[in-house]
Design an enzyme around this catalytic site. Sequence first.
Site, PDB file in Angstrom:
ATOM      1  N   LYS A  80       0.812  -1.220   0.000  1.00  0.00           N
ATOM      2  CA  LYS A  80       0.000   0.000   0.000  1.00  0.00           C
ATOM      3  C   LYS A  80       0.844   1.269   0.000  1.00  0.00           C
ATOM      4  CE  LYS A  80      -3.505  -0.543  -0.547  1.00  0.00           C
ATOM      5  NZ  LYS A  80      -4.065  -0.883  -1.895  1.00  0.00           N
ATOM      6  N   HIS A  82       6.989  -7.413  -2.674  1.00  0.00           N
ATOM      7  CA  HIS A  82       6.999  -6.776  -1.356  1.00  0.00           C
ATOM      8  C   HIS A  82       8.110  -7.354  -0.478  1.00  0.00           C
ATOM      9  CE1 HIS A  82       3.369  -4.613  -2.158  1.00  0.00           C
ATOM     10  NE2 HIS A  82       2.542  -5.617  -2.022  1.00  0.00           N
ATOM     11  N   ARG A 118       6.141   5.400   1.229  1.00  0.00           N
ATOM     12  CA  ARG A 118       5.025   6.301   1.465  1.00  0.00           C
ATOM     13  C   ARG A 118       4.917   6.615   2.949  1.00  0.00           C
ATOM     14  NH1 ARG A 118      -1.309   4.593   0.076  1.00  0.00           N
ATOM     15  NH2 ARG A 118      -2.212   6.717   0.090  1.00  0.00           N
ATOM     16  N   SER A 174      -4.434   2.847   4.702  1.00  0.00           N
ATOM     17  CA  SER A 174      -4.740   2.216   3.428  1.00  0.00           C
ATOM     18  C   SER A 174      -4.729   0.689   3.552  1.00  0.00           C
ATOM     19  CB  SER A 174      -3.729   2.662   2.366  1.00  0.00           C
ATOM     20  OG  SER A 174      -4.014   2.075   1.117  1.00  0.00           O
ATOM     21  N   MET A 190      -6.451   5.902 -13.904  1.00  0.00           N
ATOM     22  CA  MET A 190      -6.093   4.527 -13.590  1.00  0.00           C
ATOM     23  C   MET A 190      -7.256   3.776 -12.940  1.00  0.00           C
ATOM     24  SD  MET A 190      -2.686   3.301 -11.533  1.00  0.00           S
ATOM     25  CE  MET A 190      -3.196   3.983  -9.969  1.00  0.00           C
TER      26      MET A 190
END
Length: 304
Positions: free
Chosen positions: A46, A101, A123, A131, A225
Site C-alpha cells: 500500500k 513486497h 510512502r 490504506s 487509472m
Amino acid sequence: MEPSKKNTYQYKGCNFLPVISSPESIDSLESFEIRGDDIFIITYPKSGTVWTQNILSLILYEGHRDGTENITLIDRAPWLEYNVYNVDLPNRPSPRVISSHLPYYLVPKGLQNKKGKIIYVFRNPKDVLVSSYHFYKMITVVETSREFDVYFERFFAGEVPSSLWLDHVEGWYTHKGDFNILFLSFEEMKKDLRSSVLKICNFLGRELTAKVVNDVVDKATFDRMKADSRTNYAFMDPTLADSSQGVFLRKGTVGDWKNTMTVAQSERFDRVFKERMEKLPFKFCWDIQEDPKPIPSSVEGNNV
C-alpha cells in the site's frame, strides 16, 4: 506446520500471506535468475505499487499508452512471491517488469550483484497504515480485524503482511549499496508526477519525446487509472478479494490518515516511529495538500 488460511505466517523474519505463497516458494526465489534488463518494483504494501506498475507499463509499452492492447497490470508487472496467476516468469520476454513486497534479504541473489534495476517506492507510514487497514478487509485469504484500533496495534507490532514498515524501508535503504536502486516517494509522485516519470526514464535509460511523456503523465493519474479495467485490479479472482468489502484503488491521496487516526494515535505513532525515521535521509512529506484535522481524542474508539 501448514499456515492457517486466515493468518499470516512468518518465514525468515517476514510475514507472508497464506494460500498464495509458501515457505518453499519463498526459498525457491533465492536462485531466480536475474537478467541485466530486469526491472523490479519493490514496496511495502500500500505504498503505490499498482500506480508504479501503471507508470512503468505506460513508459515501456506503446500498446498500453494508446489502448491497442488489453493487457492487465498483473500480467504486465506480475508478482514474484505472490504469483497467483502462475505467470511463467523465467520465460517472459525482456524487459521483464516484476513486482514484489520482499525485504532486501529475501530477493533473488542476482539482484545483490547490481544486476537488474529496482525502483523502491515508499510512502508516509500513517497513510500506509490506514490504506492497508481498508485493503486487508477485502483480501479473503487473511483475517483482518474490523476494528481500526486493533489493526493499529497490529501494525505497530509488525503483525501484518510484510511485518514492520520501519524494518522494510530501513533495510532496503541501509543495503542500497548492494543494489542498482532508485528510491521514490509516493508523495513526490503525487506532487510532481512529470518529474517522477522523467526520473524513472532517466534511471531506466529510456528517452521519450515530450509528447510521449505528457501522454504517460496524463494516463498515469489516479482517476484515469481507477477507471481503466486494465489497471484497477477489478479483475481479481473473487476467491482472493471480496469486492463487496472495498476496492484495490481506494483514494490514492496524501494525508488521508487524518480522517481515521485520532490525535492520540497520531502522537503515539510519532513517538514510536519518529526516532528511527529521522535516521533515514528521506524527506517524508506529511502534508502536500490541505487535509482535515486529525480526529479529536475525545472520540477515540469511535473512529471505525
